[in-house]
Design an enzyme around this catalytic site. Structure first.
Site, PDB file in Angstrom:
ATOM      1  N   ASP A   1      42.728  53.427  47.718  1.00 40.10           N
ATOM      2  CA  ASP A   1      43.787  54.301  47.663  1.00 40.10           C
ATOM      3  C   ASP A   1      45.180  53.474  48.362  1.00 40.10           C
ATOM      4  O   ASP A   1      44.877  52.307  48.943  1.00 40.10           O
ATOM      5  CB  ASP A   1      43.604  55.466  48.537  1.00 40.10           C
ATOM      6  CG  ASP A   1      44.821  56.343  48.543  1.00 40.10           C
ATOM      7  OD1 ASP A   1      45.461  56.661  47.543  1.00 40.10           O
ATOM      8  OD2 ASP A   1      44.989  57.002  49.644  1.00 40.10           O
TER       9      ASP A   1
ATOM     10  N   ASP B   1      48.461  55.050  50.009  1.00 42.14           N
ATOM     11  CA  ASP B   1      49.303  55.635  50.978  1.00 42.14           C
ATOM     12  C   ASP B   1      48.397  55.983  52.214  1.00 42.14           C
ATOM     13  O   ASP B   1      47.190  56.731  51.982  1.00 42.14           O
ATOM     14  CB  ASP B   1      50.086  57.071  50.690  1.00 42.14           C
ATOM     15  CG  ASP B   1      51.053  56.668  49.576  1.00 42.14           C
ATOM     16  OD1 ASP B   1      51.599  55.517  49.700  1.00 42.14           O
ATOM     17  OD2 ASP B   1      51.132  57.288  48.430  1.00 42.14           O
TER      18      ASP B   1
END
Lengths: 174, 174
Positions: A7, A9
């Site tokens: 991922d 963020d």
């Protein structure tokens, strides 16, 4: 070759360090990282959820986030043994596509654009591991979820957890 | 619930009907759909490949493509029995993200943004079927590839082929 999906963020891009001061200036508040323990900013202030999401959704918001420490070096090492994909739920903020793509090209030039995935529902990913700060993505994920610590997920149990990229380096015996 | 991944260009979005006249005007040529049999436009004119890719890559190019006949109705029916994802290789043209996202919202409003995937390498998709006009995406795909006929893939063999959305409707017994 095993495949790792990662991922963006709060895993490789430091969202909170930019969001918090902008939030405080815009809404005349004094929140700190500690206030986000167990909650997202939208959950902390549901009264202004829409304004907060509009702020995050502005074009360019994601363009100049800082890089999470050690993520570049460790991911580069991971690419020697694993197929690495960056998989980000950009669909919640459609104006972020371009900024996120350019951010990755700048900070992770060794990741091929072909290995970048913008999706919403991460159950669509065919990978062995998913390193993510949102445990909800692990629910229907076919591989193993690895929870990357962030203030909002401190109370989440039931998944293998890593606190930083040095622990990932050690976990994958790099 | 079984899952179907569906490509955009030349499957639900009519890329060639827009590209060909613009190409002819810009490069002062007279190509037709028949000239694209067995080749992409880049393969047909390798001498101007970069200019062609710049033309396709312009912001907004994908914003006003026509919808491939029957795709809306059949996909809406598919969503009653299958989990449907739209999976497009937008990474080749980063400026297309926004236009593609808006095009889907306009023409396929019944597809959740959470079920839209922008990727390059489609082997990352965890789905039972992939309906695509590019057979190269089937090579490392974990499910079954279904080749949607387009001029450039006319000679491709070895995959289940459909010529239009009515055949897909029939194949999935809708």
């Amino acid at each position: 070759m095993k495949r790792i999906a990662i991922d963006m963020d709060e895993v490789i891009a430091d969202f909170n360090s930019k969001m918090i001061p902008i939030f405080n200036t815009r809404f005349n508040t004094q929140i700190s990282l500690a206030d986000l323990e167990g909650v997202t900013i939208q959950q902390l202030r549901p009264d202004i959820k829409e304004q907060v999401e509009a702020m995050i959704g502005e074009a360019g918001f994601f363009a100049d986030l800082a890089v999470i420490p050690h993520s570049q070096r460790v991911i580069k090492k991971l690419t020697e043994t694993y197929e690495v994909f960056i998989t980000t739920a950009a669909m919640e903020f459609p104006l972020s596509f371009d900024a996120k793509f350019r951010w990755l090209a700048e900070h992770f030039p060794f990741i091929s654009p072909m290995n970048i995935v913008f999706c919403g529902n991460k159950s669509i990913l065919n990978a062995d591991y998913l390193i993510d700060d949102n445990a909800r993505h692990f629910e229907h994920f076919s591989g193993e979820g690895i929870l990357f610590s962030a203030p909002h997920n401190k109370q989440v149990r039931g998944f293998r957890r890593v606190n930083n990229w040095l622990e990932i380096e050690s976990m994958f015996s790099l």
